[in-house]
Write a protein that holds these residues in place. Structure first.
Motif, PDB file in Angstrom:
ATOM      1  N   MET A   1      30.524 -25.732 -14.478  1.00 11.33           N
ATOM      2  CA  MET A   1      29.527 -26.055 -15.471  1.00 11.33           C
ATOM      3  C   MET A   1      28.266 -25.254 -15.198  1.00 11.33           C
ATOM      4  O   MET A   1      27.923 -24.991 -14.056  1.00 11.33           O
ATOM      5  N   ALA A   2      27.562 -24.898 -16.229  1.00 13.28           N
ATOM      6  CA  ALA A   2      26.382 -24.061 -16.110  1.00 13.28           C
ATOM      7  C   ALA A   2      25.199 -24.838 -15.528  1.00 13.28           C
ATOM      8  O   ALA A   2      25.012 -26.011 -15.819  1.00 13.28           O
ATOM      9  N   ARG A   3      24.423 -24.155 -14.716  1.00 14.43           N
ATOM     10  CA  ARG A   3      23.212 -24.744 -14.157  1.00 14.43           C
ATOM     11  C   ARG A   3      22.207 -24.962 -15.287  1.00 14.43           C
ATOM     12  O   ARG A   3      22.015 -24.109 -16.134  1.00 14.43           O
ATOM     13  N   GLN A   4      21.588 -26.117 -15.296  1.00 14.88           N
ATOM     14  CA  GLN A   4      20.634 -26.491 -16.330  1.00 14.88           C
ATOM     15  C   GLN A   4      19.206 -26.368 -15.784  1.00 14.88           C
ATOM     16  O   GLN A   4      18.966 -26.631 -14.603  1.00 14.88           O
ATOM     17  N   HIS A   5      18.282 -25.987 -16.651  1.00 18.22           N
ATOM     18  CA  HIS A   5      16.868 -25.836 -16.283  1.00 18.22           C
ATOM     19  C   HIS A   5      16.007 -26.555 -17.310  1.00 18.22           C
ATOM     20  O   HIS A   5      16.249 -26.445 -18.507  1.00 18.22           O
ATOM     21  N   ILE A   6      15.017 -27.251 -16.823  1.00 17.27           N
ATOM     22  CA  ILE A   6      14.007 -27.877 -17.678  1.00 17.27           C
ATOM     23  C   ILE A   6      12.664 -27.462 -17.112  1.00 17.27           C
ATOM     24  O   ILE A   6      12.444 -27.525 -15.898  1.00 17.27           O
ATOM     25  N   GLU A   7      11.765 -27.038 -17.971  1.00 21.79           N
ATOM     26  CA  GLU A   7      10.465 -26.565 -17.520  1.00 21.79           C
ATOM     27  C   GLU A   7       9.368 -27.080 -18.450  1.00 21.79           C
ATOM     28  O   GLU A   7       9.493 -26.982 -19.666  1.00 21.79           O
ATOM     29  N   HIS A   8       8.328 -27.630 -17.843  1.00 22.89           N
ATOM     30  CA  HIS A   8       7.165 -28.085 -18.613  1.00 22.89           C
ATOM     31  C   HIS A   8       5.896 -27.588 -17.940  1.00 22.89           C
ATOM     32  O   HIS A   8       5.830 -27.496 -16.715  1.00 22.89           O
ATOM     33  N   HIS A   9       4.907 -27.304 -18.775  1.00 26.53           N
ATOM     34  CA  HIS A   9       3.616 -26.815 -18.306  1.00 26.53           C
ATOM     35  C   HIS A   9       2.528 -27.783 -18.742  1.00 26.53           C
ATOM     36  O   HIS A   9       2.606 -28.374 -19.820  1.00 26.53           O
ATOM     37  N   ALA A  10       1.504 -27.907 -17.913  1.00 24.64           N
ATOM     38  CA  ALA A  10       0.327 -28.696 -18.247  1.00 24.64           C
ATOM     39  C   ALA A  10      -0.863 -28.033 -17.566  1.00 24.64           C
ATOM     40  O   ALA A  10      -0.694 -27.234 -16.634  1.00 24.64           O
TER      41      ALA A  10
END
Length: 165
Positions: free
Chosen positions: A1-10
């Motif tokens: 399964m593909a590696r998942q990425h979540i990114e948020h900026h503040a």
């Protein structure tokens, strides 16, 4: 399964050391995040919330355990989630960058789904949670710095990525 990425900026008007101190104080997380409670399950090698420390966070009926895996003073706080989510190799990195009017916060998590068919569901479920963490951190840091809360994204074109690598 593909590696998942979540990114948020503040962004926050507080300096990086103020933001870093909030990240290092697990007991304070419930005051600025969607987390209900904190307990230090295992102290770190050199200090209670240092490298190797395991923090227990509760959110409703969900209990998670995060191990602190990297600390760079005023620049980076990294952890590995070690329980409750159906994922493998979950790592969260919170990078702090000084900017002219405060600190840019970049919160990134990456993981591999453990169960077939959950590759699209998990990022959706975690995306809002990570966004609340980044935004709550920025708002709390603003309050400490004595500034009124402000929009925490870096503008309408700020990158918020949910991608599979």
């Amino acid at each position: 399964m593909a590696r998942q990425h979540i990114e948020h900026h503040a962004t926050t008007s507080a300096d990086p050391s103020t933001v870093y101190a909030l990240l290092r104080d697990g007991a304070g997380w419930p005051s600025w995040s969607p987390i209900d409670s904190f307990a230090l399950e295992r102290p770190g090698a050199d200090e209670p919330e240092g490298i190797g420390a395991v923090r227990e966070f509760r959110n409703g009926r969900i209990t998670g355990h995060d191990e602190i895996v990297e600390l760079v003073a005023d620049r980076r706080f990294s952890y590995a989630h070690t329980s409750s989510l159906p994922v493998r190799d979950y790592r969260g990195d919170v990078d702090l960058e000084p900017v002219a009017d405060g600190t840019a916060i970049r919160w990134v998590v990456a993981f591999e789904p453990r169960l077939p068919g959950t590759g699209r569901l998990l990022p959706r479920a975690l995306d809002g949670f990570i966004e609340k963490l980044a935004d709550g951190l920025a708002r709390r840091a603003d309050a400490i710095a004595g500034d009124a809360p402000r929009p925490s994204t870096m503008g309408p074109d700020a990158p918020v990525r949910r991608t599979a690598a």
